[in-house]
Design an enzyme around this catalytic site. Structure first.
Site, short mmCIF file in Angstrom:
data_model
loop_
_atom_site.label_atom_id
_atom_site.label_comp_id
_atom_site.label_asym_id
_atom_site.label_seq_id
_atom_site.Cartn_x
_atom_site.Cartn_y
_atom_site.Cartn_z
N LYS A 27 11.14 -8.90 -2.16
CA LYS A 27 10.00 -8.04 -1.79
C LYS A 27 9.80 -6.97 -2.86
O LYS A 27 10.77 -6.38 -3.35
CB LYS A 27 10.27 -7.41 -0.42
CG LYS A 27 9.09 -6.67 0.19
CD LYS A 27 9.45 -6.15 1.59
CE LYS A 27 8.31 -5.41 2.26
NZ LYS A 27 8.69 -4.88 3.59
N SER A 47 5.07 -5.60 7.16
CA SER A 47 4.61 -5.50 5.79
C SER A 47 5.11 -6.62 4.88
O SER A 47 4.54 -6.86 3.83
CB SER A 47 5.05 -4.16 5.20
OG SER A 47 6.47 -4.10 5.10
N SER A 59 9.02 -5.19 9.86
CA SER A 59 8.43 -5.87 8.69
C SER A 59 9.15 -7.11 8.20
O SER A 59 8.63 -7.82 7.35
CB SER A 59 8.30 -4.88 7.54
OG SER A 59 7.21 -4.05 7.79
#
Ligand code: GLN
EC number: 6.3.5.7
Length: 509
Positions: free
Chosen positions: A84, A159, A183
């Site tokens: 990420k 997210s 997330s």
């Protein structure tokens, strides 16, 4: 021909050890897949903000040399991974999906990144996310949304939509995500993948660009429960660079997953949380949830209902505590040290430059949270808002403690609905926030949680997720129960992107 991209990380590790494939071949197969399906902001999945083909191939070559010399660095040496874009990667862009950090090349690695490098996992690229990890749909990325491989007109969750889609669409066998309010788990739920939020402190946060420090955790994303356990053991453990990291040894997760896969849960008490079901939950999601409970029961588990009355206030408390921490954390993006600098015309003061840079560098959702947090922390309001929210946080922790007196694990649907349409909730922040109803309590209390796919909702044929939560320091339970349910569930929930990749259908058939 073997279709390597559909294999699990565990299978790939075995194939590498047996000399059936090289790491360079594995990296290349995934790079080809990315080239075929990832596209860009306008079309395609857009799970990646940055693909580091050259770097990944070089790491793969080094891995193959270690194998040849009989000195692999770890069980997963040579298995590719995606990271990420909120985690610092030395020499590789790290933007947090924000214009504020466009062009930033970190001079150091996050501890988790250093660990996966030391273990020999080639990093294929950095995955898309909501800006600074704020959102539930990846639509708040400053570089355009990620699309759900099950239906590209739908959101991939957030997210960490990029990490979830990368594994769901076979662009990577493993990924790292971060979870502040859901997330990792909510994107896993809506894309049909597995995601784990560890016990707070179980994995180092050093080099994670902070959203809300008291809630943030790094965690694994994968297609199977065992694969998450393998990655968790690799990146977990104490880090002297993170004063909140635990001294617990990150062991026993893989063993628990292998044990769980036998499907025997005799003696296990499973608590169904009264407050996290029913009203507001899509009927198809509830139907899959009820079926999963039946499977656990058939495997020998006792199902009990437990009430956590204060969970109904979790969302409100989170949306005060988190913005307060956000407003403080994001103050450092002031155009003076790194990141975007916008210089207004004339003879601007430092403050003029900061104002112009922050106005141009942050998106609407980030600004919204900075404003809420600044307001809630201001003198006169601190006790009324921040102080109250902290008290509610304590009550939620007490609810968990009481519930874990009655059950070994607590379960719920991971998200109230399946993936909704891109754009559907973009103009309604509260509707967006409601996606995290079931995941936020774990962050407020620091307890671990896993989401695994438990079928497709009848209404729309889209994946639903099953959440399991355990007491702090008992992450192994997630893997045991998760692997058991995974083994018990019918395997027929299908693969994403079948139309674009008919060879995957063949491999699965
Ligand atoms: N969706 C939640 C939020 O918008 C959680 C985000 C996260 O876990 N990083 O805050």
């Amino acid at each position: 021909m073997n279709n390597w991209i559909t294999k699990t990380a565990d299978e790939l590790a075995q194939a590498l050890a047996a000399g059936e494939v090289t790491s360079v071949e594995l990296v290349q197969a995934h790079l080809d897949r990315i080239a075929a399906v990832d596209g860009n902001a306008d079309a395609g999945l857009h799970a990646f903000l940055h693909v580091d083909a050259e770097g990944a191939l070089a790491q793969a070559k080094a891995s193959d040399e270690r194998r040849a010399a009989g000195t692999p660095a770890s069980y997963l040496d040579g298995v590719p991974i995606a990271v990420k874009d909120v985690l610092a990667t030395q020499g590789v862009p790290t933007t947090c999906a924000s214009k504020m950090l466009e062009g930033w090349i970190p001079p150091y690695d996050a501890t988790v990144v250093a660990k996966i490098k030391a273990a020999g996992l080639p990093i294929i690229g950095k995955t898309n996310m909501d800006e600074f990890a704020m959102g539930s749909s990846t639509e708040h990325s400053a570089y355009g949304p990620t699309r759900n491989p099950w239906d590209q007109t739908r959101i991939p969750g957030g997210s960490g939509g990029g990490s979830a889609v990368a594994v769901a669409a076979y662009e990577a066998p493993l990924a790292l995500g971060t979870d502040t309010g859901g997330s990792i788990r909510q994107p896993a739920a809506v894309t049909g993948s597995v995601g784990v939020k560890p016990t707070y402190g179980g994995i180092s946060r050093y080099g994670l660009v902070a959203m809300a420090n008291s809630l943030d955790q790094v965690g694994p994303v994968s297609r199977t429960v065992l694969d998450s356990a393998l990655l968790h053991e690799l990146v977990g453990g104490h880090d002297p660079l993170d004063s909140t990291s635990l001294t617990d040894e990150p062991t026993g997760f893989v063993e628990a997953a292998r044990e769980g896969a036998k499907g025997d849960l005799t003696g296990l008490k499973v608590g169904v949380i009264t407050e996290l079901q029913g009203d507001g939950y899509q009927p198809g999601v509830m139907a899959r949830f009820t079926e999963s409970l039946e499977l656990l029961k058939a495997a020998g588990a006792e199902i009990v209902e437990v009430s956590c009355p204060n969970f109904t206030h979790a969302l409100a408390a989170y949306y005060l505590i988190m913005p307060c921490e956000v407003s403080s954390n994001l103050a450092k993006f002031d155009a003076m040290r790194y990141g975007l600098r916008v210089t207004p015309a004339g003879d601007p003061s430092a403050e003029d430059v900061m104002r112009a840079s922050r106005a141009a560098g942050f998106g609407d959702e980030v600004k919204r949270r900075i404003i809420i947090g600044t307001y809630a922390l201001s003198s006169g309001y601190y006790d009324a808002y921040y102080g109250q929210a902290q008290k509610v946080r304590t009550l939620i922790q007490a609810d968990f403690a009481a519930a874990f007196e009655q059950a070994d694990v607590l379960v719920s649907p991971t998200a109230p609905t399946t993936a909704f349409k891109l754009g559907e909730k973009l103009d309604d922040p509260v509707a967006m926030y409601l996606n995290d109803l079931a995941t936020i309590p774990a962050n407020l209390a620091g307890v671990p949680g896993i989401s695994l796919p438990n079928g497709l909702a009848d209404e729309d044929g889209l994946p639903s997720g099953f959440q399991i939560q355990a007491p702090a320091h008992s992450d192994a339970r997630l893997y045991k129960v998760g692997a058991a349910l995974e083994a018990l569930l019918e395997k027929g929930w299908g693969a994403p992107l079948l139309s674009q990749a008919p060879e995957i259908e063949e491999v699965r058939a």
